[in-house]
Write a protein that holds these residues in place. Structure first.
Motif, PDB file in Angstrom:
ATOM      1  N   LYS A 195       0.832  -1.205   0.000  1.00 12.93           N
ATOM      2  CA  LYS A 195       0.000   0.000   0.000  1.00 12.93           C
ATOM      3  C   LYS A 195       0.866   1.255   0.000  1.00 12.93           C
ATOM      4  O   LYS A 195       0.584   2.216  -0.720  1.00 12.93           O
ATOM      5  N   GLU A 206      -6.826   2.996  -2.467  1.00 14.22           N
ATOM      6  CA  GLU A 206      -7.609   1.782  -2.631  1.00 14.22           C
ATOM      7  C   GLU A 206      -9.085   1.948  -2.276  1.00 14.22           C
ATOM      8  O   GLU A 206      -9.927   1.199  -2.762  1.00 14.22           O
ATOM      9  N   SER A 236      -2.150   8.845   2.589  1.00 18.67           N
ATOM     10  CA  SER A 236      -3.128   7.769   2.766  1.00 18.67           C
ATOM     11  C   SER A 236      -4.437   8.263   3.379  1.00 18.67           C
ATOM     12  O   SER A 236      -5.438   7.551   3.356  1.00 18.67           O
TER      13      SER A 236
END
Length: 292
Positions: A195, A206, A236
């Protein structure tokens, strides 16, 4: 710095000091009871402490506001911390394999009483740190949490082995449990590593479906189509979006203002830190990709 980010950095700071204090106790205790296993784990925890310190520093540093050098701000330093710590965990896991596998063929006796004492202390100290960091949303804090969970599980294994060996000498249990726990941790760490690498390469996060966003935009009144829609993540949690909306030629200035407001509403649930929307009245007139 907002409250959530301040809390995450505070949690990592607490984990750092807990780990540092326990490392010092391990070094002193390992020398006192003449246990090479405890001293070896102290060296491992010293590495963890350095990683936690780096995560704390870069996590704090990532909250600096944008300037002329970093126009999007410093949030990606948090990703850098996650990448470094994940790498350390992966290397550490293979070091554990390197040391544990030979012990399957040549088990070594250890001080059971000392193992039990340090295991209980290790579970308490690292367990508290895991509790404080387990709810983190950033990759940085998630990796830190896995780092600490690895230590907790390791100490649980030490405790189980220590109790069994207190009553019966079965030294092979130590390397067997270490290998099982390391496989479990390594599996989850590699997922986070993937990731982190994808985010560094500016892949679409994602949890975001690019096609759904495009469809949302194209449902706005007077929007004919979209192109050059790009999404990437700063750390993120906070993301960047740029897009070109092809609008009807009859759209007035007021229409364009309404379209932009509506487009922002369509993505307000996605933590977009920076949004850039450009209007085209014809795809052929788009300047992107054209030579000046």
């Amino acid at each position: 710095m907002d409250k959530k980010q301040n809390k995450e950095n505070s949690n990592i700071r607490l984990a750092f000091f807990l780990n540092l204090g326990f490392t010092i106790v391990e070094i002193v205790g390992g020398i006192t009871i003449n246990s090479i296993a405890i001293i070896s784990d102290a060296i491992h925890d010293l590495g963890d402490t350095l990683s936690l310190g780096l995560a704390w520093f870069l996590g704090y540093y990532s909250e600096k506001k944008e300037d002329k050098n970093y126009t999007y701000g410093y949030r990606r330093y948090s990703l850098l911390a996650a990448l470094i710590n994940t790498t350390v965990l992966i290397i550490g896991s293979f070091i554990i394999f390197y040391n544990a596998i030979p012990r399957l063929f040549n088990p070594q006796s250890t001080n059971a009483t000392g193992m039990i004492g340090f295991a209980v202390l290790g579970i308490l100290v690292n367990g508290l740190a895991v509790f404080k960091t387990k709810g983190g949303h950033s990759l940085n804090e998630k990796v830190v949490s896995w780092h600490l969970l690895e230590d907790v599980l390791g100490w649980i294994a030490v405790l189980v082995v220590g109790i069994i060996m207190y009553f019966k000498d079965i030294p092979i249990l130590d390397p067997i449990l270490s290998i099982i726990i390391t496989f479990y941790i390594l599996y989850n760490v590699i997922i986070n590593f993937k990731k982190t690498i994808l985010l560094f390469l500016q892949a679409v996060p994602e949890n975001i479906d690019l096609n759904k966003i495009i469809k949302r935009f194209e449902k706005i009144d007077k929007v004919i189509s979209t192109h050059h829609t790009h999404i990437w993540s700063l750390d993120s949690e906070y993301h960047v979006l740029t897009t070109h909306l092809v609008v009807d030629k009859s759209a007035s200035l007021d229409d364009l203002i309404k379209i932009k407001e509506e487009a922002r509403k369509k993505i307000q649930d996605l933590n977009m830190e920076h949004i850039t929307i450009e209007f085209d009245f014809n795809e052929k007139n788009c300047t992107l990709g054209k030579k000046l």
